[in-house]
Scaffold this motif. Structure first.
Motif, PDB file in Angstrom:
ATOM      1  N   HIS A  69       0.798  -1.232   0.000  1.00 14.23           N
ATOM      2  CA  HIS A  69       0.000   0.000   0.000  1.00 14.23           C
ATOM      3  C   HIS A  69       0.829   1.279   0.000  1.00 14.23           C
ATOM      4  CE1 HIS A  69      -3.156  -2.828   1.135  1.00 14.23           C
ATOM      5  NE2 HIS A  69      -3.933  -1.969   0.531  1.00 14.23           N
ATOM      6  N   ILE A  70       2.080   1.161   0.439  1.00 15.17           N
ATOM      7  CA  ILE A  70       2.928   2.367   0.501  1.00 15.17           C
ATOM      8  C   ILE A  70       4.164   2.149  -0.365  1.00 15.17           C
ATOM      9  CG2 ILE A  70       4.308   3.842   2.022  1.00 15.17           C
ATOM     10  CD1 ILE A  70       2.335   3.066   4.266  1.00 15.17           C
ATOM     11  N   LYS A  71       4.414   3.114  -1.240  1.00 20.42           N
ATOM     12  CA  LYS A  71       5.564   3.006  -2.149  1.00 20.42           C
ATOM     13  C   LYS A  71       6.851   3.294  -1.389  1.00 20.42           C
ATOM     14  CE  LYS A  71       7.095   4.963  -6.512  1.00 20.42           C
ATOM     15  NZ  LYS A  71       6.667   5.610  -7.723  1.00 20.42           N
ATOM     16  N   LEU A  72       7.782   2.332  -1.420  1.00 26.68           N
ATOM     17  CA  LEU A  72       9.047   2.539  -0.724  1.00 26.68           C
ATOM     18  C   LEU A  72      10.051   3.200  -1.665  1.00 26.68           C
ATOM     19  CD1 LEU A  72       9.288  -0.906   1.080  1.00 26.68           C
ATOM     20  CD2 LEU A  72       8.500   1.247   2.038  1.00 26.68           C
ATOM     21  N   LYS A  73      10.774   4.178  -1.149  1.00 23.68           N
ATOM     22  CA  LYS A  73      11.692   4.927  -2.023  1.00 23.68           C
ATOM     23  C   LYS A  73      13.070   4.260  -2.120  1.00 23.68           C
ATOM     24  CE  LYS A  73       9.299   8.961  -2.696  1.00 23.68           C
ATOM     25  NZ  LYS A  73       8.481   9.395  -1.605  1.00 23.68           N
ATOM     26  N   CYS A  74      13.458   3.540  -1.049  1.00 24.63           N
ATOM     27  CA  CYS A  74      14.812   2.977  -1.008  1.00 24.63           C
ATOM     28  C   CYS A  74      14.915   1.728  -1.908  1.00 24.63           C
ATOM     29  CB  CYS A  74      15.185   2.617   0.435  1.00 24.63           C
ATOM     30  SG  CYS A  74      16.804   1.882   0.557  1.00 24.63           S
ATOM     31  N   LYS A  75      15.738   1.828  -2.956  1.00 26.91           N
ATOM     32  CA  LYS A  75      15.867   0.732  -3.936  1.00 26.91           C
ATOM     33  C   LYS A  75      16.461  -0.529  -3.296  1.00 26.91           C
ATOM     34  CE  LYS A  75      15.298   1.986  -8.573  1.00 26.91           C
ATOM     35  NZ  LYS A  75      13.912   2.256  -8.370  1.00 26.91           N
ATOM     36  N   SER A  76      17.511  -0.345  -2.476  1.00 26.94           N
ATOM     37  CA  SER A  76      18.172  -1.510  -1.873  1.00 26.94           C
ATOM     38  C   SER A  76      17.204  -2.259  -0.964  1.00 26.94           C
ATOM     39  CB  SER A  76      19.373  -1.078  -1.031  1.00 26.94           C
ATOM     40  OG  SER A  76      20.117  -0.147  -1.717  1.00 26.94           O
ATOM     41  N   LEU A  77      16.383  -1.504  -0.245  1.00 29.57           N
ATOM     42  CA  LEU A  77      15.404  -2.131   0.650  1.00 29.57           C
ATOM     43  C   LEU A  77      14.375  -2.922  -0.165  1.00 29.57           C
ATOM     44  CD1 LEU A  77      14.481  -2.403   3.600  1.00 29.57           C
ATOM     45  CD2 LEU A  77      13.056  -0.378   3.271  1.00 29.57           C
ATOM     46  N   SER A  78      13.949  -2.343  -1.293  1.00 30.25           N
ATOM     47  CA  SER A  78      12.981  -3.030  -2.160  1.00 30.25           C
ATOM     48  C   SER A  78      13.563  -4.330  -2.680  1.00 30.25           C
ATOM     49  CB  SER A  78      12.599  -2.159  -3.358  1.00 30.25           C
ATOM     50  OG  SER A  78      11.984  -1.006  -2.925  1.00 30.25           O
ATOM     51  N   ILE A  79      14.839  -4.304  -3.095  1.00 27.97           N
ATOM     52  CA  ILE A  79      15.472  -5.516  -3.628  1.00 27.97           C
ATOM     53  C   ILE A  79      15.570  -6.582  -2.530  1.00 27.97           C
ATOM     54  CG2 ILE A  79      17.643  -6.458  -4.549  1.00 27.97           C
ATOM     55  CD1 ILE A  79      17.994  -3.740  -5.997  1.00 27.97           C
ATOM     56  N   GLN A 216      14.057 -10.067 -10.241  1.00 22.77           N
ATOM     57  CA  GLN A 216      14.654  -8.715 -10.236  1.00 22.77           C
ATOM     58  C   GLN A 216      13.820  -7.735 -11.064  1.00 22.77           C
ATOM     59  OE1 GLN A 216      17.166 -11.331 -11.068  1.00 22.77           O
ATOM     60  NE2 GLN A 216      19.050 -10.616 -10.129  1.00 22.77           N
ATOM     61  N   PHE A 217      12.937  -8.285 -11.916  1.00 23.37           N
ATOM     62  CA  PHE A 217      12.087  -7.430 -12.749  1.00 23.37           C
ATOM     63  C   PHE A 217      10.691  -7.350 -12.137  1.00 23.37           C
ATOM     64  CE2 PHE A 217      15.351  -8.892 -15.599  1.00 23.37           C
ATOM     65  CZ  PHE A 217      15.604  -7.795 -16.418  1.00 23.37           C
TER      66      PHE A 217
END
Ligand code: SF4
Length: 249
Positions: A69-79, A216-217
């Protein structure tokens, strides 16, 4: 409606139950061990490490739930979260499902819905130039002699199968649609094109394998329908594909 809702929440509920079970087993062992022998210095370290691991597992799962529900900004955290979802929590739910002797299809579909929620949230308000629609070969009419696997543009739009409409839609929104006859070809298409987002159509089994394989995609999964049985002249909800394109374009 109620059945649909239950199907959607099945995966996250199973992961939560698995985490509760793991925590209960850990605290049970720790309590019994402490009451019988107390904690040796080594035992203390081992229990502390396991305790921290459980905290990390629960904390990461809460973050993953939030990311629907909330877009996370941190790319490393998302990965990191995606890796954990596809390589750890997926198996928690699968094993719990197996313990309850439940059919796999419901859980897999729920997993795909859950993944779609994360992909939609992570990419909301972003414009993507390279969108790839990956289609299964079984969408094509069985009597069709056209080689659409080489290029969907070869479809003569006779209207006997959904390929014609998808070809028109790909043209309208200027996205690439391709037919993959198997996992290897799908992998090659993805590696060659490196799309920003993939909209993949397939049965739940192939989709789960594909989504995990290409973790990863961002892959938005669309289940196909089997009015004539599995892998034969399947159909797909065109409106669902169009919904996904509009969200990502
Ligand atoms: S719509 Fe295209 S792919 Fe489907 S049967 Fe007709 S020509 Fe073949």
């Amino acid at each position: 409606m109620k059945e649909h809702y239950l199907a959607v929440i099945k995966f996250p509920v199973f992961v939560a139950l698995a985490l509760i079970a793991i925590s209960a087993v850990f605290f049970g062992f720790a309590l019994v061990g402490y009451q019988r022998l107390g904690f040796s210095p080594v035992g203390k370290v081992v229990y502390l490490i396991i305790f921290l691991l459980i905290i990390a597992l629960v904390g990461t799962w809460i973050l993953i739930l939030t990311s629907t529900h909330i877009k996370l900004k941190c790319k490393s955290l998302s990965i990191y979260m995606k890796w954990m979802l596809f390589h750890i929590y997926f198996y928690f739910a699968k094993w719990l499902n197996a313990i309850f002797f439940k059919g796999k299809a419901g859980l897999m579909e729920s997993f795909l819905h859950f993944n779609n929620e994360i992909v939609l949230t992570a990419h909301q308000d972003d414009k993507h130039e390279k969108i790839l629609i990956l289609l299964p070969h079984c969408l094509q009419g069985s009597n069709c002699k056209i080689r659409i696997t080489a290029d969907i543009i070869n479809c003569e739009e006779c209207g006997s199968c959904d390929i014609a409409v998808i070809k028109g839609m790909a043209d309208k929104y200027q996205v690439h649609a391709a037919v993959a006859t198997g996992g290897s070809l799908a992998r090659k298409l993805i590696t060659d094109e490196k799309p920003d987002v993939i909209i993949a159509v397939a049965c739940h089994r192939d989709l789960v394998d594909g989504v995990r394989d290409a973790w990863q995609f961002p892959v938005y999964a669309v289940l196909n329908e089997h009015p004539k049985g599995p892998c034969f002249e399947t159909t797909v909800s065109i409106s669902t594909i169009e919904f996904a394109i509009k969200k990502f374009i």
